[in-house]
Design a protein around this motif. Structure first.
Motif, PDB file in Angstrom:
ATOM      1  N   CYS A   1      69.369  46.315  68.839  1.00  0.00           N
ATOM      2  CA  CYS A   1      68.284  45.971  67.930  1.00  0.00           C
ATOM      3  C   CYS A   1      68.851  45.736  66.534  1.00  0.00           C
ATOM      4  CB  CYS A   1      67.273  47.124  67.897  1.00  0.00           C
ATOM      5  SG  CYS A   1      65.981  46.915  66.653  1.00  0.00           S
TER       6      CYS A   1
ATOM      7  N   GLU B   1      67.309  45.885  63.891  1.00  0.00           N
ATOM      8  CA  GLU B   1      66.600  46.763  62.958  1.00  0.00           C
ATOM      9  C   GLU B   1      67.208  48.154  62.953  1.00  0.00           C
ATOM     10  OE1 GLU B   1      64.314  46.202  60.796  1.00  0.00           O
ATOM     11  OE2 GLU B   1      63.797  48.246  60.246  1.00  0.00           O
ATOM     12  N   CYS B   2      67.379  48.736  64.149  1.00  0.00           N
ATOM     13  CA  CYS B   2      67.819  50.130  64.208  1.00  0.00           C
ATOM     14  C   CYS B   2      69.080  50.312  65.049  1.00  0.00           C
ATOM     15  CB  CYS B   2      66.690  51.002  64.754  1.00  0.00           C
ATOM     16  SG  CYS B   2      66.281  50.660  66.487  1.00  0.00           S
TER      17      CYS B   2
ATOM     18  N   CYS C   1      61.489  46.233  70.545  1.00  0.00           N
ATOM     19  CA  CYS C   1      62.442  47.329  70.571  1.00  0.00           C
ATOM     20  C   CYS C   1      61.723  48.601  70.997  1.00  0.00           C
ATOM     21  CB  CYS C   1      63.057  47.516  69.193  1.00  0.00           C
ATOM     22  SG  CYS C   1      64.144  48.946  69.082  1.00  0.00           S
TER      23      CYS C   1
ATOM     24  N   GLU D   1      62.780  51.547  70.529  1.00  0.00           N
ATOM     25  CA  GLU D   1      63.037  52.619  69.566  1.00  0.00           C
ATOM     26  C   GLU D   1      62.164  52.493  68.323  1.00  0.00           C
ATOM     27  OE1 GLU D   1      64.946  55.355  69.760  1.00  0.00           O
ATOM     28  OE2 GLU D   1      65.238  54.842  71.864  1.00  0.00           O
ATOM     29  N   CYS D   2      62.127  51.293  67.708  1.00  0.00           N
ATOM     30  CA  CYS D   2      61.421  51.137  66.441  1.00  0.00           C
ATOM     31  C   CYS D   2      60.200  50.226  66.559  1.00  0.00           C
ATOM     32  CB  CYS D   2      62.369  50.606  65.364  1.00  0.00           C
ATOM     33  SG  CYS D   2      62.943  48.912  65.633  1.00  0.00           S
TER      34      CYS D   2
HETATM   35 ZN    ZN Z   1      64.859  48.915  66.966  1.00  0.00          ZN
END
Ligand code: ZN
Length: 82
Positions: free
Chosen positions: A4, A6-7, A26, A28-29
């Motif tokens: 990802c 982003e994270c 994603c 996760e985020c």
């Molecule tokens: Zn993410």
């Protein structure tokens, strides 16, 4: 396996079935991602291009609003301040 943007969480993507333009969230985020390359597999932030398409649909409705605009022009011509 892609990560990802982003994270940096690893995201499982079936590289065989993945196509450029596929949208993935994603895990996760929750960031909406889009497949921008399949070899190697790369993900990028999903853009708001879909929203722009919706705006195009709204433009069709604007034609119907022209009748209402004429009525507004009459009000402007009779500006109370003059
Ligand atoms: Zn993410």
């Amino acid at each position: 396996m892609a990560t990802c943007p982003e994270c940096d969480a690893p995201i499982e993507v079936d590289e065989v079935d993945a196509d450029v333009g596929d949208e993935i969230s994603c895990t996760e985020c929750g960031q909406n991602l889009v497949v921008v390359n399949t070899d190697p597999l790369e993900l990028d932030f999903a853009t708001d291009e879909d929203d722009e398409d919706e705006d195009d649909d709204d433009d069709l409705d604007d034609e119907d609003d022209e009748l209402d605009d004429d009525a507004d022009d009459d009000v402007e011509d009779g500006d109370w301040d003059e």
